[in-house]
Design a protein around this motif. Structure first.
Motif, PDB file in Angstrom:
ATOM      1  N   SER A   1      40.400   4.533   6.663  1.00 54.68           N
ATOM      2  CA  SER A   1      39.405   5.442   5.795  1.00 54.68           C
ATOM      3  C   SER A   1      39.772   4.822   4.452  1.00 54.68           C
ATOM      4  O   SER A   1      40.688   4.688   3.822  1.00 54.68           O
ATOM      5  CB  SER A   1      39.474   6.818   5.882  1.00 54.68           C
ATOM      6  OG  SER A   1      40.868   7.234   5.653  1.00 54.68           O
TER       7      SER A   1
ATOM      8  N   THR B   1      37.711  11.726   4.284  1.00 60.54           N
ATOM      9  CA  THR B   1      38.522  11.886   5.494  1.00 60.54           C
ATOM     10  C   THR B   1      38.108  10.897   6.563  1.00 60.54           C
ATOM     11  O   THR B   1      37.619   9.683   6.333  1.00 60.54           O
ATOM     12  CB  THR B   1      37.391  13.164   6.117  1.00 60.54           C
ATOM     13  OG1 THR B   1      36.307  12.585   6.561  1.00 60.54           O
ATOM     14  CG2 THR B   1      37.173  14.491   5.330  1.00 60.54           C
ATOM     15  N   ASP B   2      38.814  11.130   7.891  1.00 61.11           N
ATOM     16  CA  ASP B   2      38.640  10.179   8.734  1.00 61.11           C
ATOM     17  C   ASP B   2      37.281   9.821   9.514  1.00 61.11           C
ATOM     18  O   ASP B   2      37.072   8.881  10.150  1.00 61.11           O
ATOM     19  CB  ASP B   2      39.605  10.587  10.085  1.00 61.11           C
ATOM     20  CG  ASP B   2      41.124  10.663   9.590  1.00 61.11           C
ATOM     21  OD1 ASP B   2      41.424  10.051   8.803  1.00 61.11           O
ATOM     22  OD2 ASP B   2      41.933  11.328  10.462  1.00 61.11           O
TER      23      ASP B   2
ATOM     24  N   MET C   1      38.916  18.976  -1.780  1.00 58.82           N
ATOM     25  CA  MET C   1      40.426  18.840  -1.229  1.00 58.82           C
ATOM     26  C   MET C   1      41.243  19.373  -2.321  1.00 58.82           C
ATOM     27  O   MET C   1      41.168  18.926  -3.367  1.00 58.82           O
ATOM     28  CB  MET C   1      40.467  17.460  -0.818  1.00 58.82           C
ATOM     29  CG  MET C   1      39.980  17.016   0.566  1.00 58.82           C
ATOM     30  SD  MET C   1      40.566  15.484   1.144  1.00 58.82           S
ATOM     31  CE  MET C   1      39.503  15.329   2.613  1.00 58.82           C
TER      32      MET C   1
ATOM     33  N   HIS D   1      35.110  14.322  -0.052  1.00 58.01           N
ATOM     34  CA  HIS D   1      35.282  15.773  -0.313  1.00 58.01           C
ATOM     35  C   HIS D   1      36.219  15.834  -1.872  1.00 58.01           C
ATOM     36  O   HIS D   1      37.491  16.087  -1.422  1.00 58.01           O
ATOM     37  CB  HIS D   1      35.779  16.453   0.894  1.00 58.01           C
ATOM     38  CG  HIS D   1      34.626  16.475   1.970  1.00 58.01           C
ATOM     39  ND1 HIS D   1      33.919  17.425   1.987  1.00 58.01           N
ATOM     40  CD2 HIS D   1      34.774  15.602   3.092  1.00 58.01           C
ATOM     41  CE1 HIS D   1      33.034  17.168   3.235  1.00 58.01           C
ATOM     42  NE2 HIS D   1      33.553  16.212   3.647  1.00 58.01           N
TER      43      HIS D   1
ATOM     44  N   ALA E   1      31.921  11.862   4.185  1.00 57.13           N
ATOM     45  CA  ALA E   1      33.402  11.800   4.410  1.00 57.13           C
ATOM     46  C   ALA E   1      34.062  12.035   2.901  1.00 57.13           C
ATOM     47  O   ALA E   1      35.425  12.228   3.084  1.00 57.13           O
ATOM     48  CB  ALA E   1      33.939  10.148   4.686  1.00 57.13           C
TER      49      ALA E   1
END
Length: 463
Positions: free
Chosen positions: A144, A102-103, A178, A175, A173
């Motif tokens: 990222s 993620t960001d 997803m 995951h 961050a």
């Protein structure tokens, strides 16, 4: 009428068109199949210190400009899978693959350190290695990290044997839960195709000894070697021993504007580093011919020797030297000389998967796999479908001046199909008027055509 334009491809052409549209209050959806922006010049376009001396005053877009532009929505790891509607009212369906990061990522590198999987870094032409979780280079955008799921040990969601990166990520961050991909829908009044080009595989270079020694490089490998974010920090170094070469042979296989533009830029870089002996072996042509004449003028200030001929053999010898035998034009016997480094150009081709994109868009391509341009109103930017325009190398190989010129004109043509938002513009825009507002003036179709011709003429003269 929508206020958006879809731009496919985020190399020089796509980024330039996106920035021009966004600055005039038009919402841009910029999609890129790779995890970062920049295309084949990604590392250079991401470097704030890069001067682009080879561009000779042409404004080359930077990824930092895209990141700062609020009118541009960036979708990486994305490709268009369906386009419905007509000019002024397109609906695009976009498939986007997951980054699995993620960001929230702060690029702390903890994950990179513990990752056990290694692969060639495709953003540096494979001359360096990366991990399965990586960022291609410094200052890449998006910033990222991304997980190359094909290289990763995990195959989410059912097979997850490795949790090393997750365990060390203080930012939480990463995951793997997803969804592997998602489908998005975006409205657009026009589409700009800027899918660029790709370089032929190294197979055609094998007969010259490519792969037998680390100092026999393809020109794309050499481009990454001299990049400011490359493995040697922008300096020309021999990969075999990290020393600076004194004698370099640069072998060209064609004298197109694209090939000569690349050669001139790379010879500039070598000459600036004061490499003593630079020899360019080129195919049969005349020094006065265009575009080779332009190349000749650009390197005339350097001590670069031009030799017309063809390579016959390259063989490694002792002391990390390369013995080259070549046949010079109009000479009965072959010549043999020793060099520290040899750079081999390869032919370029249409971007991988472009034929699939063309089928989705319903546009024609030529026998070489590039977009067939100049079909309808819109001149060199027009495709066989109204409202869909092409820019840059998607319609054939071009130098940076031609690419920028086409990108600007594609942006201008796209404005005819959208309703710009005055409150979003960096430059004045008036709504409710027939035509396009550029730099505070309304332009008719004829004025747009003349403006594009003027842009092209000025940029060609700059070379």
């Amino acid at each position: 009428m929508t206020d958006s334009v879809l731009v496919i491809g985020a190399g020089v052409a796509g980024m330039r068109a996106a920035l021009d549209l966004a600055r005039h209050g038009i919402q841009v959806v910029l999609i890129e199949r790779e995890p970062v922006l920049g295309g084949v010049m990604a590392s250079r376009l991401s470097d704030e210190e890069e001067s682009f001396s080879f561009a000779h005053g042409v404004e080359v877009p930077k990824t930092q400009q895209i990141a700062a532009q609020k009118n541009i929505e960036v979708l990486t790891l994305a490709e268009i899978v369906e386009l419905a509607g007509t000019a002024g009212d397109f609906t695009a369906t976009i498939r986007q693959r997951a980054r699995f990061v993620t960001d929230a990522c702060t690029r702390c590198r903890h994950c990179h350190t513990v990752c056990p999987q290694v692969a060639p870094n495709q953003f540096q032409a494979g001359i360096t290695l990366r991990k399965a979780i990586y960022t291609p280079f410094r200052d890449a955008f998006p910033s990222s990290y991304v997980i190359d799921i094909e290289t990763c040990l995990n195959n989410p969601p059912n097979y997850m044997p490795c949790q090393r990166c997750v365990e060390v990520c203080d930012d939480k961050a990463i995951h793997f839960e997803m969804a592997a991909e998602q489908q998005l829908t975006r409205k657009a009044g026009a589409v700009v195709v800027a899918t660029g080009f790709a370089v032929e595989g190294s197979g055609e270079l094998d007969r010259y000894g490519y792969g037998s020694h680390p100092d026999i490089l393809s020109y794309m490998e050499f481009e990454q070697l001299i990049s400011p974010v490359g493995p040697s920090g922008g300096f020309v170094e021999k990969l075999s021993n990290s020393t600076s070469p004194e004698n370099v042979l640069y072998v060209m296989h064609d004298a197109s504007r694209f090939a000569t533009g690349c050669a001139a830029a790379q010879c500039d870089k070598m000459a600036d580093q004061e490499i003593k002996n630079i020899v360019v072996l080129h195919p049969s042509t005349t020094k006065e011919g265009d575009p080779f004449g332009t190349f000749w003028r650009r390197i005339a200030r350097h001590s670069v020797a031009l030799v017309e001929g063809e390579v016959e053999r390259i063989a490694p010898i002792e002391d990390d030297q390369l013995r080259v035998r070549y046949k010079e034009a109009n000479q009965p016997l072959s010549t043999t000389e020793d060099y520290d480094m040899v750079v081999l150009t390869t032919r370029a081709k249409a971007s991988p998967g472009f034929s699939k994109t063309a089928a989705v868009l319903g546009i024609e391509h030529n026998g070489f796999g590039f977009v067939r341009a100049g079909q309808t109103i819109g001149g060199i930017n027009a495709t066989s479908q109204p409202g869909i325009y092409v820019a840059g190398c998607a319609s054939g190989l071009k130098d940076v001046h031609e690419t920028i010129a086409e990108s600007k004109s594609a942006a201008i043509h796209s404005m005819r199909h959208v309703q710009a938002r005055a409150d979003k513009a960096d430059t004045p825009i008036v709504t409710g008027h027939t035509g396009v507002m550029i730099d505070g003036r309304w332009l008719t179709d004829e004025q747009i055509r003349k403006r594009i011709e003027s842009i092209l003429l000025n940029l060609m003269q700059a070379t």
